[in-house]
Enzyme design. Structure first.
Site, PDB file in Angstrom:
ATOM      1  N   ARG A  93       0.843  -1.192   0.000  1.00  9.81           N
ATOM      2  CA  ARG A  93       0.000   0.000   0.000  1.00  9.81           C
ATOM      3  C   ARG A  93       0.885   1.251   0.000  1.00  9.81           C
ATOM      4  O   ARG A  93       1.942   1.270   0.635  1.00  9.81           O
ATOM      5  CB  ARG A  93      -0.852  -0.014   1.276  1.00  9.81           C
ATOM      6  CG  ARG A  93      -1.875   1.099   1.391  1.00  9.81           C
ATOM      7  CD  ARG A  93      -2.991   0.944   0.432  1.00  9.81           C
ATOM      8  NE  ARG A  93      -4.139   1.787   0.776  1.00  9.81           N
ATOM      9  CZ  ARG A  93      -5.109   2.063  -0.075  1.00  9.81           C
ATOM     10  NH1 ARG A  93      -5.083   1.597  -1.313  1.00  9.81           N
ATOM     11  NH2 ARG A  93      -6.135   2.804   0.290  1.00  9.81           N
ATOM     12  N   THR A 368      -8.921   0.407 -10.628  1.00  5.35           N
ATOM     13  CA  THR A 368      -8.169  -0.594  -9.879  1.00  5.35           C
ATOM     14  C   THR A 368      -8.219  -1.885 -10.673  1.00  5.35           C
ATOM     15  O   THR A 368      -9.012  -1.988 -11.603  1.00  5.35           O
ATOM     16  CB  THR A 368      -8.818  -0.777  -8.489  1.00  5.35           C
ATOM     17  OG1 THR A 368      -8.683   0.440  -7.791  1.00  5.35           O
ATOM     18  CG2 THR A 368      -8.227  -1.888  -7.659  1.00  5.35           C
ATOM     19  N   ASN A 388      -5.861   4.065  -7.569  1.00  3.81           N
ATOM     20  CA  ASN A 388      -7.107   4.672  -7.110  1.00  3.81           C
ATOM     21  C   ASN A 388      -7.983   5.113  -8.271  1.00  3.81           C
ATOM     22  O   ASN A 388      -8.431   4.289  -9.038  1.00  3.81           O
ATOM     23  CB  ASN A 388      -6.873   5.792  -6.103  1.00  3.81           C
ATOM     24  CG  ASN A 388      -8.149   6.102  -5.327  1.00  3.81           C
ATOM     25  OD1 ASN A 388      -8.990   5.211  -5.152  1.00  3.81           O
ATOM     26  ND2 ASN A 388      -8.326   7.319  -4.874  1.00  3.81           N
ATOM     27  N   ASP A 410      -7.951   8.218  -0.153  1.00  2.00           N
ATOM     28  CA  ASP A 410      -8.511   7.147   0.683  1.00  2.00           C
ATOM     29  C   ASP A 410      -8.376   7.453   2.171  1.00  2.00           C
ATOM     30  O   ASP A 410      -8.938   6.740   3.008  1.00  2.00           O
ATOM     31  CB  ASP A 410      -7.860   5.799   0.361  1.00  2.00           C
ATOM     32  CG  ASP A 410      -8.477   5.143  -0.874  1.00  2.00           C
ATOM     33  OD1 ASP A 410      -9.523   5.631  -1.332  1.00  2.00           O
ATOM     34  OD2 ASP A 410      -7.922   4.154  -1.364  1.00  2.00           O
ATOM     35  N   GLY A 459     -13.440  -1.665  -7.498  1.00  2.00           N
ATOM     36  CA  GLY A 459     -14.773  -1.105  -7.292  1.00  2.00           C
ATOM     37  C   GLY A 459     -14.875  -0.226  -6.064  1.00  2.00           C
ATOM     38  O   GLY A 459     -15.975  -0.015  -5.544  1.00  2.00           O
ATOM     39  N   GLY A 460     -13.724   0.264  -5.577  1.00  2.00           N
ATOM     40  CA  GLY A 460     -13.751   1.193  -4.445  1.00  2.00           C
ATOM     41  C   GLY A 460     -14.470   0.591  -3.260  1.00  2.00           C
ATOM     42  O   GLY A 460     -14.284  -0.585  -2.924  1.00  2.00           O
TER      43      GLY A 460
HETATM   44  O1  DON Z   1      -7.904   1.031  -1.881  1.00  2.00           O
HETATM   45  C1  DON Z   1      -9.070   1.275  -2.144  1.00  2.00           C
HETATM   46  O2  DON Z   1     -10.001   0.862  -1.496  1.00  2.00           O
HETATM   47  C2  DON Z   1      -9.366   2.112  -3.376  1.00  2.00           C
HETATM   48  N1  DON Z   1      -8.276   2.983  -3.666  1.00  2.00           N
HETATM   49  C3  DON Z   1      -9.678   1.203  -4.525  1.00  2.00           C
HETATM   50  C4  DON Z   1     -10.114   1.966  -5.727  1.00  2.00           C
HETATM   51  C5  DON Z   1     -10.885   1.168  -6.684  1.00  2.00           C
HETATM   52  O3  DON Z   1     -11.170   0.011  -6.507  1.00  2.00           O
HETATM   53  C6  DON Z   1     -11.344   1.846  -7.886  1.00  2.00           C
HETATM   54  N2  DON Z   1     -12.097   0.948  -8.714  1.00  2.00           N
HETATM   55  N3  DON Z   1     -12.862   0.841  -9.497  1.00  2.00           N
END
Ligand code: DON
Length: 565
Positions: A93, A368, A388, A410, A459-460
């Site tokens: 990370r 992502t 991100n 985030d 998918g955030g």
């Molecule tokens: O680490 C995370 O939770 C986010 N930065 C992930 C971002 C993400 O999955 C974007 N996707 N579609």
């Protein structure tokens, strides 16, 4: 090991394989978000590399051909399982640069500067990347092939180019203004300062050089050498706060995965600084008190939504970088606590989120990548990697060719103020120098006596609920094809809304759930229902009893799978 010794071991392993359950799949499988990355992984496995070598090839190729999703300028989590039964999570990370501080995105009145988007665009949004450190570590500690072999496909695609697809165009359009803002970004990712046409070849010669330098110096160039200097200069010239020491001090961490069980299924999943594993286990723990297989579809959805609401509330309150804050993991995952949460669920009525004690909010989607690998020996990897938002910060760091992430978003810029995914957080996820922002990425293994599953998705904030729905589908006896196709719905505590894909609820279910007090919102897109769907799950399942391997790539994306001897 000499050849006769190797043969002997293979002989014994085959012997085991014929005694009931297979110890080794005997075939390999890869599922990724881009056909070129799947091919790169397959090539490495055919060269007798293992799942970890293939992971290096896949991750580096995705970094080149899916620049809107992940890259050398980003980070992520690699969940590893080796044939000796060891499970570990590599935490690559991003970290906040040393000069970052908790109020860096607030204006003089102490409010988040909504319009300036400082945490999502440009140099101040970028954390210190971790992905290159993970690739080098994997090669040294888990792989069998040198980086010169495993990074070769990525270098080739960086130099010779890859073709622009529909998906590329969609995300380039989404962040066009940002890409136009930075000279190198526009030169590399646009054509005539506009979204490139379909089939146009994106070439990244600078990135090829950066990858070659990683091979030559075993990663030192990126964290302490020429690439580090190029990146720091570029960030500083654009108004950022990176220092050479930030890169030099970057540390990859090995974490013990979060584990648990649900109805005979063993779950191994992401540890903090991802919230994914704890939230996933917490939802499953709540649901374990119900016989949801026997419930009506409406009742089932109600209980799943209520478990989502409660687990995401805990995410907002308690979770952050475990090296900075103490997360009460064992309490959150205890039987006692989950029955307490369960007893607050009314089987007939939605619980408004604002009646649960927690974070207060004012009110307020993405990129992502995930891939899954299984090799014929049974080593496996689930990796979710990111920069991100689509195209991250939009800033290519000068001659390094590295597109930087915007992972700083985030963090919780201010307690109770939602980020790009509408997620709220508290002190636990406040910005601090050197700290990792809380993530939702949830690379996961599921195991029963007969089956092993490897899965995950981008998918955030919705990642964790997608993995939950897939895990329930796995438990119901279905295969990867079904998990990736499942219509999805999501609740994250705040906003107090159930978002659902157009085909996830019947009209009657919507009516009944509304009557129970749920606020539902059907996802919509000006381009049609197909675009209102979310996620890009890449999944593999090994049926140990039949010794069959299945793989599936989410129909919402452009990915591909390969299963081969
Ligand atoms: O680490 C995370 O939770 C986010 N930065 C992930 C971002 C993400 O999955 C974007 N996707 N579609």
């Amino acid at each position: 090991m000499n050849i006769p010794q190797k043969l002997l071991i293979i002989f014994f392993l085959n012997l085991f394989a014929t005694s009931g359950y297979c110890q080794q799949p005997g075939v390999s499988a890869i599922a990724t978000a881009h056909p070129l990355a799947t091919q790169a992984g397959e090539k490495i496995l055919r060269l007798e590399g293992n799942a970890f070598d293939a992971t290096i090839a896949v991750a580096s190729t995705l970094a080149v051909v899916e620049p809107y999703s992940s890259g050398l300028g980003g980070g992520g989590f690699f969940l590893l399982h080796d044939v000796n039964g060891q499970n570990v999570m590599l935490d690559a990370r991003e970290t906040a640069p040393a000069k970052a501080h908790r109020d860096m995105y607030l204006d003089k009145n102490g409010e988040v500067e909504v319009d300036s988007s400082l945490s999502m665009e440009g140099p101040l949004s970028a954390g210190i990347p971790g992905t290159p450190a993970a690739l080098v570590y994997l090669a040294k500690n888990h792989g069998t092939l040198p980086l010169s072999v495993t990074l070769a496909p990525a270098i080739q695609y960086a130099r010779k180019g890859f073709k622009v697809t529909e998906r590329y165009r969609r995300w380039a359009k989404f962040r066009l203004k940002l890409l136009q803002r930075y000279k190198y970004s526009a030169q590399i990712f646009l054509y005539n300062n506009d979204v490139p046409p379909l089939g146009y070849k994106i070439k990244q010669p600078q990135l090829a050089k950066t990858l070659e330098a990683i091979i030559k110096t075993n990663g030192k160039s990126f964290y302490q050498g020429e690439t580090a200097k190029q990146m720091v200069n570029a960030v500083r010239n654009a108004g950022g706060i990176w220092q050479l020491s930030d890169l030099k001090n970057y540390q990859l961490k090995k974490r013990k995965p979060i584990t648990g069980t649900f109805g005979g299924m063993q779950i191994t999943t992401a540890a903090p600084p991802s919230s994914g594993g704890i939230v996933l286990m917490s939802m499953l723990n709540i649901l374990s008190g119900y016989n949801i297989d026997k419930a009506t579809p409406v009742q089932q959805k109600h209980l799943i939504i209520e478990s989502m609401r409660r687990a995401y509330r805990d995410r907002a309150i308690y979770m952050g970088d475990p090296d900075f804050v103490k997360i009460p993991v064992s309490r959150l995952l205890s039987k006692n606590y989950s029955s307490q949460l369960r007893s607050s669920i009314n089987p007939k009525k939605a619980t408004p989120s604002n009646t649960l004690p927690g974070v207060k909010t004012k009110d307020s989607s993405h990129h992502t990548t995930h891939f899954s690998v299984l090799d014929k020996q049974g080593n496996r990897v689930a990796a979710t990697l990111t920069i991100n938002y689509p195209f991250g910060s939009g800033l290519v760091a000068g001659d390094s060719g590295v597109l930087l992430n915007d992972e700083m978003d985030d963090f919780s810029a201010k307690p109770g103020v939602p980020n790009a995914y509408g997620l709220v957080g508290a002190e636990a996820n406040a910005i601090e120098s050197g700290k990792r922002p809380l993530s939702s990425m949830t690379p996961t293994f599921l195991e029963t006596d007969n089956h092993v599953a490897i899965l995950g998705t981008p998918g955030g904030s919705r990642i964790i609920t997608m993995v939950l729905l897939a895990a329930l589908d796995f438990k119901a006896g279905n295969k990867p094809d079904s998990w990736v196709n499942l219509p999805r719905y999501h609740h994250q505590y705040l906003p107090d809304t159930v978002y659902y894909e157009p085909d996830a609820m019947t009209n009657d279910e919507v009516k009944q759930l509304t009557r129970m007090g749920h606020q539902l919102k059907k996802l919509q897109s000006p381009y049609g229902d197909a675009y209102a769907r979310y996620g890009n799950m890449q999944a593999i399942m090994w049926d140990k009893k039949q010794n069959k391997v299945y793989a599936a790539s989410d129909p919402r994306g452009e990915g591909s799978v390969s299963v081969f001897k």
